[in-house]
Scaffold this active site. Sequence first.
Site, PDB file in Angstrom:
ATOM      1  N   THR A 187      81.139 -88.810  29.835  1.00 58.24           N
ATOM      2  CA  THR A 187      79.674 -88.709  29.207  1.00 58.24           C
ATOM      3  C   THR A 187      79.445 -89.706  27.987  1.00 58.24           C
ATOM      4  OG1 THR A 187      79.959 -86.736  27.986  1.00 58.24           O
ATOM      5  CG2 THR A 187      78.858 -86.562  30.271  1.00 58.24           C
ATOM      6  N   GLU A 332      75.811 -87.142  34.424  1.00 60.08           N
ATOM      7  CA  GLU A 332      76.094 -85.658  35.496  1.00 60.08           C
ATOM      8  C   GLU A 332      75.509 -86.046  36.705  1.00 60.08           C
ATOM      9  OE1 GLU A 332      75.458 -86.098  32.361  1.00 60.08           O
ATOM     10  OE2 GLU A 332      76.462 -84.378  31.061  1.00 60.08           O
ATOM     11  N   LYS A 437      60.552 -79.409  15.246  1.00 60.91           N
ATOM     12  CA  LYS A 437      59.874 -78.231  15.275  1.00 60.91           C
ATOM     13  C   LYS A 437      58.992 -78.296  13.960  1.00 60.91           C
ATOM     14  CE  LYS A 437      60.041 -74.404  18.041  1.00 60.91           C
ATOM     15  NZ  LYS A 437      60.699 -73.343  18.765  1.00 60.91           N
ATOM     16  N   TRP A 442      55.950 -77.903  18.551  1.00 60.31           N
ATOM     17  CA  TRP A 442      56.848 -78.976  18.765  1.00 60.31           C
ATOM     18  C   TRP A 442      56.117 -80.414  18.527  1.00 60.31           C
ATOM     19  CZ3 TRP A 442      59.870 -77.548  23.801  1.00 60.31           C
ATOM     20  CH2 TRP A 442      60.939 -76.635  23.634  1.00 60.31           C
TER      21      TRP A 442
END
Length: 542
Positions: A187, A332, A437, A442
């Site tokens: 990754t 992934e 936040k 959010w």
Amino acid sequence: MSDPVQSTMQDAPLLISAILKHGATVYADSRVLTFDGEGVQEGTYGEVAERAARLANGLASLGVEPGDRVGTFLWNTQEHLEAYLAVPAMGAVLHTLNLRLFPEQLAYVIDHAQDKVVIVDGTVLPLLARVADQIPTVEHYVLIGDADTSVLGDVPVTRYEELLAGASADIEWPDVDERSAAAMCYTSGTTGNPKGVVYSHRSTYVHSLAEATGNAFGLSETDRILAVVPMFHANAWGLPYAGWFAGCDFLMPGRFLQAEPLARMIETWKPTIAGAVPTIWNDLLHHVDQNPTDLSSLRVVPCGGAAVPLSLMQAFEERHGIRIVQAWGMTETSPLAAVAHPPKSAGPDEQWRWRAKTGRVSGGVELRIVGDDGSVLPWDGQAVGEIQVRGPWITGSYHLDPDPEKFMDGWLRTGDVATVEPNGFIQITDRSKDVIKSGGEWISSVELENALMGHPSVFEAAVVAVPDERWDERPLACVVLRPDAQATPDELCDYLSDKVARWWLPERWTFIESVPKTSVGKFDKKVLRKQYADDELEVVQR
Ligand code: AMP
């Protein structure tokens, strides 16, 4: 109860050697073109397959055995495709190495994967040489092109063309277990060490079939694929295997990834499909706006790896007639997991509403969103939770690192936060580590960025969370203006005011020369947050 019925179907293993053989025979005349800066080097599938057989025999003569890792430190070229086919087909494991990793990460992944042989392009050999004394598992290098190899130390080096010339083209590809390792990719995560994802023959085979379907990219022999996305970034999104299986021509850009040569390649060699991250298309758009170029051969441009701004898609479509299709996935997930083709019920006015979304989950991938408390949330277009996926081409762990935090009851936790419509369209609002936040609510950095990038003066924009005494966190807008363009924070806020909630509007603004990028060309928000914390950004308060 009646007697149980057994399936009568044969149990043929799903192997990369089968993909290789199919392309080599059925599409023997399909072509692989590699750009060299001026013209193209050409090979037919028949020739590529023969060279892949020689490569496999040559690697075996260097001591490569089934299960051994063979690293590639290469651009997107015909030789890289040969390695893609030969290494897994011979039962070894292809490990594509990211050319843009920092030396310590490069040494880490080679050592962690225990690469035995590395095939390296002469133009990037100096980058590999920097870590040559830290990768003791490497017993042999294979060099493509020219370079001073003394910098690699005492490890023997064989030239690629000599290896092929000295090897037989006869080969019986072994019958390996379809669940055995075929290829691996680490990754490009921006925190901690990269993690190894290991694809099997089976996962690659079924992913290739899925990618060729009409709900994905509808690949066929009449296509020509320009894979701009590097072959070390999630297998170039699976395009080499899916494209070879379908008999597509390939146009390989080599190391010429800037807007000008890409535009020239498209105009001259007329690919029908071209895949790259949004930053590449943004550069290309800027270039072709100023240097009219015929891009009309492109029938579809898969774009993903990061949120694709609606303004970018609209500009390409309206000004150049090019259809960008947003897709979502991860290293992934092999990587394809969702593609944003609008549903058939969408009328002409609704096309962009759907195309602006992240993607519609692909057949073969199961997807759910999960709240902070671990509850599975409804697909109602409202509930926001972490995307979790499972399926035959989704990883179930990491190489030598089970990392239980990243999995939940057999599902991969993607770290992407999203809503899902009842018809399976996801809309990512953020990476979980990038969410802002503010006062307990959010703010979507992705939505703010997309809206900002619609402003005609804005070339790029990234929005990150910064600490705030009153609200805990607030957005910092980091803006790159187009050359010669002007815009003040007040003007940009005015522009945003009917596109996002008022309380989202950033108070803090910084105008920068370019947004820092990761090794695969995505916005590197970690760097921006650090620059802000270290007081390195000139911030204007509105
Ligand atoms: P990588 O493994 O480098 O391909 O990174 C995968 C990550 O890229 C995903 O988990 C997402 O955070 C991001 N990503 C990929 N495609 C999209 C997209 N269409 N919109 C938003 N984020 C995306």
